[in-house]
Write an enzyme that holds these catalytic residues in place. Structure first.
Site, PDB file in Angstrom:
ATOM      1  N   ASP A  34       0.825  -1.210   0.000  1.00 42.73           N
ATOM      2  CA  ASP A  34       0.000   0.000   0.000  1.00 42.73           C
ATOM      3  C   ASP A  34       0.859   1.261   0.000  1.00 42.73           C
ATOM      4  O   ASP A  34       1.977   1.276   0.518  1.00 42.73           O
ATOM      5  CB  ASP A  34      -0.881   0.042   1.254  1.00 42.73           C
ATOM      6  CG  ASP A  34      -1.982  -0.997   1.242  1.00 42.73           C
ATOM      7  OD1 ASP A  34      -2.043  -1.796   0.290  1.00 42.73           O
ATOM      8  OD2 ASP A  34      -2.777  -1.016   2.206  1.00 42.73           O
ATOM      9  N   HIS A 173       3.783  -2.152   3.201  1.00 41.65           N
ATOM     10  CA  HIS A 173       3.696  -0.790   2.659  1.00 41.65           C
ATOM     11  C   HIS A 173       5.001  -0.437   1.951  1.00 41.65           C
ATOM     12  O   HIS A 173       6.077  -0.601   2.537  1.00 41.65           O
ATOM     13  CB  HIS A 173       3.432   0.229   3.773  1.00 41.65           C
ATOM     14  CG  HIS A 173       2.074   0.109   4.380  1.00 41.65           C
ATOM     15  ND1 HIS A 173       1.767  -0.883   5.277  1.00 41.65           N
ATOM     16  CD2 HIS A 173       0.952   0.855   4.209  1.00 41.65           C
ATOM     17  CE1 HIS A 173       0.490  -0.755   5.635  1.00 41.65           C
ATOM     18  NE2 HIS A 173      -0.021   0.285   5.007  1.00 41.65           N
TER      19      HIS A 173
END
Length: 203
Positions: A34, A173
């Site tokens: 992400d 992430h």
């Protein structure tokens, strides 16, 4: 603090539009990333995946795609899947359904996908019912915790190794604040899971 596992309500309402995990018919794990793409982290993540012949899914923030088109191009050229993560990394709990939908569509102007992950996992029923006409909400089976300031790199690794099973959707992430943790935990987790007979596939 955060829970490694998703809230129970996510699993309760999982259907073809809202996904927390994939079928556990094979030893497959679905790595997701992400908040990118950013040049400080995403290329190193791509190198780790390429070295292990793995495919993943990148939930991209629109403004980062616009700022770093060359990094985004490398993600797509490598054959990874792409998901929408809103244009400005919006918090759905403090955004109206209409404004949220417009922001998601602004991201869609940069790239096409049917995959969507709400930032922070926060969205309202109104946002869900507006967007599910065009997108599958991809949530997660487990969070590595690389985004959390009080989680150590080794704890991120253990979060994955202790909780990943066949069909798991794992969240990392490719962001600057997660850099130290993701670059420590990702290759070590992948190597251990590969040794256990798992493969990695994109959504």
């Amino acid at each position: 603090m955060y829970s490694v596992k998703p809230p129970a309500i996510f699993r309760l309402f999982s259907d073809q539009y809202l996904v927390c995990e994939m079928p556990a018919t094979e030893k497959l794990i679905y790595l997701t990333f992400d908040d990118g793409p950013v040049p400080e982290v995403t290329p190193e993540v791509l190198d780790i995946l390429e070295k292990r012949n793995a495919k993943a899914t990148f939930f991209c923030v629109g403004e980062n795609v616009k700022r770093h088109p060359e990094v985004f191009a490398r993600v797509t050229a490598a054959g990874h899947s792409i998901g929408n993560h809103t244009y400005n990394h919006l918090n759905g709990w403090i955004t109206s359904p209409g404004a949220y939908s417009i922001n998601v569509e602004r991201c869609t102007e940069l790239f096409q996908t049917q995959l969507f992950r709400p930032p922070y996992g926060r969205f309202t029923p109104g946002q869900y019912f507006l967007l599910r006409k065009k997108y599958r909400f991809i949530l997660w089976s487990l969070l590595s915790g690389d985004f959390h300031r009080n989680t150590s790199p080794d704890q991120c690794l253990q979060n994955v190794l202790k909780n990943a099973t066949s069909g798991s959707i794992v969240v990392f992430h490719d962001s600057i604040k997660a850099k130290e943790k993701v670059l420590f935990a990702l290759p070590r987790a992948m190597d251990e899971l590969l040794a256990e007979g798992y493969s990695f596939r994109s959504l």
